[in-house]
Scaffold this motif. Sequence first.
Motif, short mmCIF file in Angstrom:
data_model
loop_
_atom_site.label_atom_id
_atom_site.label_comp_id
_atom_site.label_asym_id
_atom_site.label_seq_id
_atom_site.Cartn_x
_atom_site.Cartn_y
_atom_site.Cartn_z
N PRO A 10 10.74 -3.62 -6.35
CA PRO A 10 10.77 -2.26 -6.91
C PRO A 10 9.53 -1.92 -7.72
O PRO A 10 9.05 -0.78 -7.69
CB PRO A 10 12.02 -2.26 -7.78
N GLN A 11 9.00 -2.90 -8.45
CA GLN A 11 7.82 -2.62 -9.25
C GLN A 11 6.61 -2.31 -8.37
O GLN A 11 5.77 -1.48 -8.71
CB GLN A 11 7.52 -3.83 -10.16
N MET A 15 4.42 1.11 -8.34
CA MET A 15 2.96 1.13 -8.43
C MET A 15 2.35 1.89 -7.26
O MET A 15 1.40 2.67 -7.43
CB MET A 15 2.43 -0.30 -8.49
N PHE A 16 2.89 1.67 -6.07
CA PHE A 16 2.39 2.37 -4.89
C PHE A 16 2.65 3.87 -5.03
O PHE A 16 1.79 4.70 -4.69
CB PHE A 16 3.07 1.80 -3.65
N ALA A 17 3.83 4.24 -5.53
CA ALA A 17 4.13 5.66 -5.73
C ALA A 17 3.15 6.29 -6.70
O ALA A 17 2.70 7.43 -6.50
CB ALA A 17 5.57 5.82 -6.23
N HIS A 18 2.79 5.55 -7.76
CA HIS A 18 1.82 6.08 -8.73
C HIS A 18 0.48 6.36 -8.06
O HIS A 18 -0.18 7.36 -8.36
CB HIS A 18 1.65 5.09 -9.89
N SER A 19 0.06 5.46 -7.18
CA SER A 19 -1.21 5.68 -6.48
C SER A 19 -1.12 6.93 -5.60
O SER A 19 -2.10 7.68 -5.47
CB SER A 19 -1.57 4.46 -5.65
N LEU A 20 0.04 7.17 -5.02
CA LEU A 20 0.23 8.38 -4.22
C LEU A 20 0.22 9.63 -5.09
O LEU A 20 -0.34 10.67 -4.70
CB LEU A 20 1.54 8.28 -3.42
N PHE A 21 0.84 9.56 -6.27
CA PHE A 21 0.80 10.68 -7.21
C PHE A 21 -0.64 11.02 -7.56
O PHE A 21 -1.04 12.19 -7.61
CB PHE A 21 1.57 10.35 -8.49
N ASP A 22 -1.44 9.98 -7.83
CA ASP A 22 -2.84 10.19 -8.21
C ASP A 22 -3.62 10.88 -7.09
O ASP A 22 -4.57 11.61 -7.36
CB ASP A 22 -3.50 8.86 -8.56
N LEU A 23 -3.22 10.62 -5.84
CA LEU A 23 -3.89 11.23 -4.70
C LEU A 23 -3.34 12.62 -4.36
O LEU A 23 -3.82 13.28 -3.44
CB LEU A 23 -3.76 10.33 -3.47
N GLY A 24 -2.31 13.03 -5.09
CA GLY A 24 -1.69 14.32 -4.82
C GLY A 24 -0.71 14.29 -3.66
O GLY A 24 -0.29 15.35 -3.18
N CYS A 25 -0.32 13.10 -3.24
CA CYS A 25 0.62 12.96 -2.11
C CYS A 25 2.05 12.86 -2.64
O CYS A 25 2.72 11.81 -2.49
CB CYS A 25 0.26 11.74 -1.27
N ASP A 26 2.51 13.92 -3.28
CA ASP A 26 3.82 13.88 -3.94
C ASP A 26 4.95 13.70 -2.94
O ASP A 26 5.92 12.99 -3.21
CB ASP A 26 4.02 15.16 -4.75
N ARG A 27 4.85 14.36 -1.79
CA ARG A 27 5.92 14.23 -0.79
C ARG A 27 6.00 12.81 -0.26
O ARG A 27 7.10 12.27 -0.07
CB ARG A 27 5.66 15.22 0.35
N HIS A 28 4.86 12.16 -0.02
CA HIS A 28 4.87 10.78 0.46
C HIS A 28 5.44 9.85 -0.59
O HIS A 28 6.17 8.90 -0.28
CB HIS A 28 3.46 10.35 0.85
N ALA A 29 5.09 10.11 -1.87
CA ALA A 29 5.64 9.30 -2.95
C ALA A 29 7.16 9.45 -3.00
O ALA A 29 7.89 8.46 -3.17
CB ALA A 29 5.02 9.70 -4.28
N GLY A 45 13.17 1.91 -13.13
CA GLY A 45 11.83 2.37 -12.77
C GLY A 45 11.83 3.22 -11.51
O GLY A 45 11.18 4.28 -11.46
N LEU A 46 12.56 2.79 -10.50
CA LEU A 46 12.68 3.59 -9.28
C LEU A 46 13.33 4.94 -9.56
O LEU A 46 12.89 5.97 -9.06
CB LEU A 46 13.49 2.82 -8.23
#
Length: 346
Positions: A10-11, A15-29, A45-46
């Motif tokens: 889960p962690q 972390m992967f979701a955060h990297s997607l947020f930073d890229l603006g890929c909110d839907r993918h996150a 956390g999830l």
Amino acid sequence: MSTAADVGDPQEVVMFAHSLFDLGCDRHAYDLLAQALPRHPDDPGLLRELSRAELKLDQWPHAARHAYAALAQQPDDIDAMRIYAVALSELGRITDGLWMAWRAVTAAPNEYLTHHTYAVLLHHAGHDNQALTVVTEALRLQPDRPGAWSLQGAILRGLGRIADSDGAYHQALRLQPDHADSIHDMAINRLRQRRVGAALSGFRGAVRLDPTLGATARTNIALALVTAMRRVTLLATLTGLPIIVATAQTEHHEPAIAARLVVVAAATALLTALIAVARLAPAATWRSTVRLQPFLGYRLTHIVLTLVIAVVTVLAAGPLGFIDLAGPAIVVAGLGISFSGRLHQM
């Protein structure tokens, strides 16, 4: 694109979701987190990050539910408190949202984001005096945040302190010259000062920097153009006064040269003003504005008819019955349009 099946921990998913947020890929996150949650339904956390994604996607009920679930598992999760506060406010539960945001501030008084979130919600709720105190504390903690300076500018504008508001926006732009929100909101200040040209320039510049501001900027551009047209409507209404005098003198076979010259001067000023306002925006923008503000069509009709009647009044060789009523009609219609137009903006 990785999926939840590719990342078991889960962690690592977070972390992967955060990297997607930073890229603006909110839907993918969101997709990643939603796929991972059934395998770890009680992981705080999830749950928190899923609620963050849902907040970014305007899924307020789901964001509130998952943020609440995260807090049930981990009551001291500050980020979950902030997300829950925003989601509650977006759902119309303003008091509950403010209480949760205040709880986050008291739990983490030295964290910038807790103060920033609380200030945003207070501002949206109309509590600008309190919001100013809170955002000032956020800036004390992190004075290099252009978003906080921009928020302070919006709060100060809400308090009617336009000069101080401009100062806050200038500070934001010193820190980040391409800060679109500050450029856009400074344009709102220009509009309140009736500096329509400067306001339009600001709105367009903000959209070029951040296309997501498009809908808001289009609304404000329409408001700016309507504001400019109000002045032209007033000028058209005033043009009706010398038309009344000229037609009355013509009807009574009195010399009307002076009155007709005044009509010529007023009509020339009116036409000049109309051309100047028309040049403020391209035709496509005007068409969009008429769709957003249909009442603008009445203003344009009134102005054009005033110009036509002014020409007829000046060129008429003798009394014309319908012109006798035209002057009073222009004045009455202009006053009615001005009054009704302001009601349409409320």
